[in-house]
Design an enzyme around this catalytic site. Structure first.
Site, mmCIF file in Angstrom:
data_model
loop_
_atom_site.group_PDB
_atom_site.id
_atom_site.type_symbol
_atom_site.label_atom_id
_atom_site.label_comp_id
_atom_site.label_asym_id
_atom_site.label_seq_id
_atom_site.Cartn_x
_atom_site.Cartn_y
_atom_site.Cartn_z
ATOM 1 N N TRP A 31 0.831 -1.216 0.000
ATOM 2 C CA TRP A 31 0.000 0.000 0.000
ATOM 3 C C TRP A 31 0.857 1.254 0.000
ATOM 4 O O TRP A 31 0.506 2.247 -0.626
ATOM 5 C CB TRP A 31 -1.020 -0.022 1.128
ATOM 6 N N ASP A 61 -2.160 6.642 6.197
ATOM 7 C CA ASP A 61 -3.185 5.749 5.662
ATOM 8 C C ASP A 61 -3.452 4.698 6.735
ATOM 9 O O ASP A 61 -2.614 3.841 6.994
ATOM 10 C CB ASP A 61 -2.678 5.094 4.367
ATOM 11 N N LYS A 118 -12.698 -1.947 5.663
ATOM 12 C CA LYS A 118 -11.887 -2.889 6.419
ATOM 13 C C LYS A 118 -12.416 -3.033 7.850
ATOM 14 O O LYS A 118 -12.562 -4.119 8.354
ATOM 15 C CB LYS A 118 -10.422 -2.446 6.457
HETATM 16 C C1 LIG Z 1 -7.664 -1.475 1.217
HETATM 17 C C2 LIG Z 1 -6.575 -0.482 1.392
HETATM 18 C C3 LIG Z 1 -6.409 0.578 0.500
HETATM 19 C C4 LIG Z 1 -7.299 0.753 -0.709
HETATM 20 O O1 LIG Z 1 -8.542 1.212 -0.336
HETATM 21 P P1 LIG Z 1 -9.644 1.511 -1.450
HETATM 22 O O2 LIG Z 1 -10.846 1.798 -0.620
HETATM 23 O O3 LIG Z 1 -9.777 0.297 -2.292
HETATM 24 O O4 LIG Z 1 -9.196 2.684 -2.231
HETATM 25 C C5 LIG Z 1 -5.388 1.470 0.726
HETATM 26 N N1 LIG Z 1 -4.576 1.354 1.785
HETATM 27 C C6 LIG Z 1 -4.707 0.352 2.675
HETATM 28 C C7 LIG Z 1 -3.783 0.274 3.834
HETATM 29 C C8 LIG Z 1 -5.716 -0.593 2.499
HETATM 30 O O5 LIG Z 1 -5.861 -1.590 3.385
#
Ligand SMILES: *Cc1c(COP(=O)(O)O)cnc(C)c1O
Length: 359
Positions: free
Chosen positions: A101, A171, A195
């Protein structure tokens, strides 16, 4: 019959939340409408959104000088939205690379600015978090970006970086609300909801007020944090149903005792699984012990040829989505807030029995 769903995302939601949503599907609180059918500017939905924000502020003890935004586009869109909103007057930003990521964030940011790598764990196949003493951050940088839980690699910060006057951008898609955090240490926190917070389609952004004046002129209005903050996240139609479900998840979390209580449960769940993996020579966890994620637990079977039978047997026993991401291979169990400890215990019992059959 409901299964134990170990998907990395979209992921398991608390069963009481799904039941409540089902019971309110056709008629929300006597309004005669589904939440899906409501005007986002009507008093019913405004009440739902305000309550969701207030509960989130309580859960994370978000200080008053931070805005909470309910946006769209996911964390992937934020990879572009972050530099667009923070780069005014600067030419570059620093990124810590801890895995898949982080790599995506870096690649996208390169379209907008000079990306400097403050530190990288690539030398060890992204199995650890580089210590802050090894970071190299320039003084005149726009921000430092981290991914505090690498969903694919299963690497999680167990500490909070200190970037001094440089804004720290995180993030937190896959572990927000799973553990206590000090929001005041961050300039921006963002994440997709699917998530640990709710359904896909909702992106959460928490941003400190003084960072709202740093956008590039090209920033689209829908992704302009200041414009969205001034419009109460309703500059365009927000993802109303996803906000409603996230609000129910926040209520559920408060009823569980809030983030400190769920964190203790998450520690216990993760320990149950890692302790078993560490005692076995049939399985192994690839991640360095103190950087292991409590939310996403990758593990490998000693003999890859058994991966297929392992997954098939798990599914037959009511456990799904255990296949690891192709970047890492093996297995991955995502054990978010809504995964009960019984699910983890069922998994541990299964992997023990599988070892006994095949060792
Ligand atoms: C799932 C995830 C993403 C992507 O998220 P989207 O909603 O598909 O844009 C980005 N960063 C992390 C750490 C993730 O777990």
């Amino acid at each position: 019959m409901r299964v134990f769903n170990f998907s990395a995302g979209p992921a398991v939601l608390p069963e009481p939340v799904l039941r409540q949503a089902a019971s309110e599907m056709l008629d929300w609180h006597g309004s005669g409408m589904s939440v899906m059918e409501m005007s986002h500017r009507g008093k019913e939905f405004m009440g739902i959104a305000d309550k969701a924000e207030a509960d989130l502020r309580t859960l994370l003890a978000i200080p008053n000088n931070y805005k909470v935004l309910f946006l769209q586009g996911g964390a992937v869109a934020e990879n572009a939205i972050v530099p667009m909103n923070l780069l005014a007057g600067k030419s570059g930003a620093h990124y810590v690379n801890t895995g898949e990521w982080s790599k995506k964030s870096i690649k996208e940011a390169r379209k907008y600015c000079d990306v400097h790598i403050a530190a990288s764990a690539e030398d060890e196949h992204f199995t650890y978090v580089p210590a802050q003493s090894a970071w190299n951050v320039g003084k005149d940088t726009a921000y430092v970006h981290v991914c505090t839980n690498e969903t694919i690699g299963g690497v999680e910060y167990q500490w909070t970086p200190d970037t001094g006057r440089v804004p720290l951008v995180a993030d937190m898609s896959s572990h927000l609300l799973s553990r206590v955090i000090d929001v005041s240490k961050y300039g921006v926190i963002y994440g997709g909801a699917q998530k640990n917070l709710g359904p896909a389609g909702l992106t959460l952004v928490i941003v400190r007020d003084d960072l709202l004046d740093r956008s590039l002129a090209i920033t689209p209005s829908a992704f302009h944090w200041k414009e969205q903050a001034e419009a109460g996240s309703m500059l365009n139609t927000p993802p109303t149903y996803a906000i409603y479900i996230a609000g129910l998840v926040f209520e559920w979390l408060l009823a569980q005792g809030g983030v400190p209580a769920i964190e203790q449960r998450n520690i216990a769940k993760a320990a149950l699984l890692y302790d078993f993996l560490d005692r076995s020579s049939f399985y192994r966890s690839p991640v360095r012990t103190h950087d292991r994620s409590r939310m996403n637990v990758p593990f490998k079977l000693r003999d890859e040829a058994l991966d297929g039978p392992f997954l098939k047997g798990a599914e037959a026993a009511g456990m799904v989505q255990l296949k690891g991401h192709r970047a890492v291979g093996g297995m991955r169990a995502s054990i978010y807030n809504a995964m009960p400890i019984e699910g983890v215990q069922t998994l541990v019992d299964y992997i023990r029995a599988f070892e006994q059959r095949h060792a």
